[in-house]
Structure formats: C-alpha cells, structure tokens
Enzyme design. Structure first.
Site, PDB file in Angstrom:
ATOM      1  N   PRO A 127       0.808  -1.227   0.000  1.00 28.03           N
ATOM      2  CA  PRO A 127       0.000   0.000   0.000  1.00 28.03           C
ATOM      3  C   PRO A 127       0.840   1.275   0.000  1.00 28.03           C
ATOM      4  CG  PRO A 127      -0.974  -1.612   1.492  1.00 28.03           C
ATOM      5  CD  PRO A 127       0.322  -2.199   1.011  1.00 28.03           C
ATOM      6  N   GLU A 366       5.775  -3.128 -14.145  1.00 28.08           N
ATOM      7  CA  GLU A 366       7.164  -3.401 -14.530  1.00 28.08           C
ATOM      8  C   GLU A 366       7.994  -2.112 -14.538  1.00 28.08           C
ATOM      9  OE1 GLU A 366       8.685  -6.322 -15.146  1.00 28.08           O
ATOM     10  OE2 GLU A 366       6.992  -7.702 -15.265  1.00 28.08           O
TER      11      GLU A 366
END
Length: 386
Positions: A127, A366
C-alpha cells in the site's frame, strides 16, 4: 539459440494459429465474464506457454531472449489477459529461482511452473511501497530456523489463483532502503496467508490481482531464494530479473500495437464516407502511417536489445528505453485506433475500445514510464562520469 531455426519457426507458426483461432475468438467472453475458460487454460498448458523461458532441463522450452520476444510479439496480439496468465511463470515468478535459486528450489518448483501445474506470483508492491519499492514494510522476523512474515502486499498479479508467492520482506529492520530485504518462496497454502477481494480494474478483464495479507506466516530459512546465504539480498535478485521482464512486456506492447493497426486498417478500408473508403483520406493515412512507424521502431529496438542480452552484454539502460518507448507507443497507437474508428471505436463491440483500456496498464507496471526515465538518465550520467 535455444531452438534451431526450423523448430522456432514451427513453434511461432503454431502460436500464431493458436492466437488467431483459439484466443482471439474468446476475447469478448473473457471480457464479459472476467475469467479465462478452464479448457483454454488447459490448451495454453499444452502449448507449453507457461514454461517458455524455463530451461529445458526443468520441462520448459528454454527460449532465449530473442526467441521469447518473438513469441511475445505474437501472443501480445490477443487480449492481455492471456499473456498475463502465463507471464508470471515465465518472468518474475520463475526467473529469480532460475538465476539465484538453490538446486533444491529449482528441482522443487521449476517443473511445476513450466507445466502450468503451479502458478507463480510476485509479491513486492505494498500500500505504501510502489515505485519506491525500497520502502516496503512487510517484515520477516527470525524465529529459530524459521521466519515469521507479517504485512500486506497490493495489486499482486495472479494472486487469486497463485500456488507460489515470491514475497519480499525486510529481514534487517536497521537497514535503510532496499538493503536488508530478502526474497522468500511461500506456498499459497501456508497458514496465515489470506487474500483480499479481487481488484476491480479499468481493463485487462480475465487477469486478476488482489491484496495478499501475511499474518505470522512461518517460512523456513531454507525458503529464501538462494538459501540462507542470500539473506538480505532479495533486491539484488529482483534487479537481475528486471531486464528480461521489461523486454518481454515491451514485446507484448508491440504485439498489441500491431493488432490495433491491423484492425484500424481493416476498418478504414471498409468504412465509407464522402463516397469512398476513409482509408483514402490523407489524415486517416497519416494516423495509420505514424502508428506503423512507431510500432516498427519499437520492434527493432526490442530485437536488437534482446540479441545483445543473449550475447551477455549489459542491457539495463536499453531495456528501460524499450519499456518506456514501447509502452508509450502502444498508448498512442490505441488512441489513434479509436479515432480512426470514430464513434464505433467508443463502442464495446469493437476490440479497439477494450484494447484502449487494456494497454493503459503497460505504462505503469514493470516500472512506470517515469521510473524508466530516471533509470535511463542516471545510467547515462554514471557512464559519462566513469
């Protein structure tokens, strides 16, 4: 080359037929139901797609980097959900084991990952730890010969169906940033693991992510990737797999762009306005030409970088260039595709509407475009100062 020229050609031809005859016809169903039909998953297993990058010694195809991107060019022309299903097994879910894993870890997990009997998932993001992955808060506290893992991971691809997680946790709380982090292999059935509800996403229906909650999950020290000797070296393992992952995603972006261009050209040649196909209109031609040139440029970048990676060269900067350019490129191509389709491009019955939403994610995971820019520039400065 892992495959001889004829074998590779046969594999790519078979994959192209599979994409066109089996995957693309099911795209609408997958988008509507948010699930890939089990029989298609079985067919994907039979094609060997879960083990494209896993060595042949462990049951995979053992594709080189240039061979893998050729396959990704093809696979990327179908809905990204299909690629996402096999992506973690071929990339971040297996490459850490291949590169740094112990012989026992390779023997235990790689054959099942190659066959698709086991789905891997890469649990790094949290988070409060996204692009700043070094700020992760998940802890791994030693308890005898084990570690107790506690924390929450977020947006974890394939987590709802995963059998094996690569979990990054802080084993040295005194260390700052990425130092003091270890990578653990944690099987999904381990007590203390719970999953959040599947995330509701903008696109890529059929590809699932969710939170992974770790509550005193007991993991043997032997499950550190590379064994206890690689304690506090998890980020070094992660960095080793990034180049391959970035090139793979870049190639998927090219595949998606080529699909969008093909669909746009077909529509433009059929759709008539002012008494002729809109493909005859120069402004439509300009959009088609720009898209074709950008997709071709990305393909060339990726192929060249993949060849150099196979030759053992350091391609970290160029892999980041490929990821940045290709992911931004496919966003532009998708936007033009919707524009070429006009009002029809805004309708769900046309694939370009779905792809427009699906490809937006490529600029984020990515490593975001902004992270790629920072990485490229820093490497340039470091090289110039050396």
């Amino acid at each position: 080359m892992a495959l001889d020229k004829d074998t590779l050609s046969q594999f790519l031809d078979a994959l192209d037929r599979f994409v066109k005859e089996r995957l693309i016809p099911y795209e609408d169903r997958v988008a509507d139901e948010d699930v890939i039909p089990p029989m298609l998953v079985d067919e994907i297993r039979m094609m060997g797609l879960f083990g494209m990058s896993i060595p042949e010694d462990f049951g995979g195809l053992g594709l080189s980097m240039i061979e893998e991107v050729q396959a990704a060019f093809v696979l990327g022309q179908a809905s990204p959900a299909f690629r996402s299903l096999v992506g973690t097994n071929n990339g971040i879910g297996s490459q850490g084991i291949i590169i740094d894993g112990t012989d026992e870890q390779k023997a235990q997990y790689l054959p099942a990952l190659a066959s698709g009997d086991m789905i891997a998932s890469f649990a790094l993001t949290e988070p409060d730890a996204g692009s700043d992955a070094g700020s992760l808060r998940t802890t791994a506290r030693r308890d005898g010969n084990d570690f107790l893992l506690n924390g929450t991971k977020r947006y974890i691809t394939n987590a709802p169906r995963a059998d094996l997680f690569t979990v990054f946790a802080r084993t040295n709380p005194e260390a700052e940033g990425s130092a003091g982090v270890s990578a653990f292999l944690v099987e999904a059935g381990t007590p203390g693991i719970t999953l959040g509800q599947p995330d509701r996403k903008m696109g890529q229906k059929g590809s699932h992510t969710c939170d992974v909650i770790l509550d005193n999950v007991r993991v043997p020290a032997a499950n550190i990737i590379g064994g206890p000797d690689r304690l506090n070296k998890g980020f070094k393992t992660a960095m080793k797999v990034l180049d391959r992952g970035r090139l793979h995603i870049s190639a998927v972006c090219v595949g998606a762009a080529e699909r969008l261009i093909r669909d746009s050209l077909s529509y433009a040649m059929e759709r008539k306005q002012f008494g002729e196909p809109i493909a005859e209109k120069q402004l439509i031609q300009a959009m088609l030409a720009d898209s074709r040139a950008e997709a071709f440029a990305a393909r060339c970048m990726i192929e060249e970088t993949a060849r150099r990676k196979d030759a053992g060269q350091n391609v970290s900067t160029d892999a980041a260039c490929c990821k940045m350019f290709a992911s931004e490129m496919v966003g532009r191509v998708a936007d033009r595709a919707v524009q070429i389709h006009g009002g029809a491009g805004y309708m769900a019955e046309y694939a370009v509407e779905r792809f427009y939403r699906d490809v937006r994610l490529f600029r984020i995971y990515e490593g975001t475009t902004q992270i790629q820019q920072i990485l490229i520039a820093r490497n340039m400065i470091r090289t110039a100062a050396a």
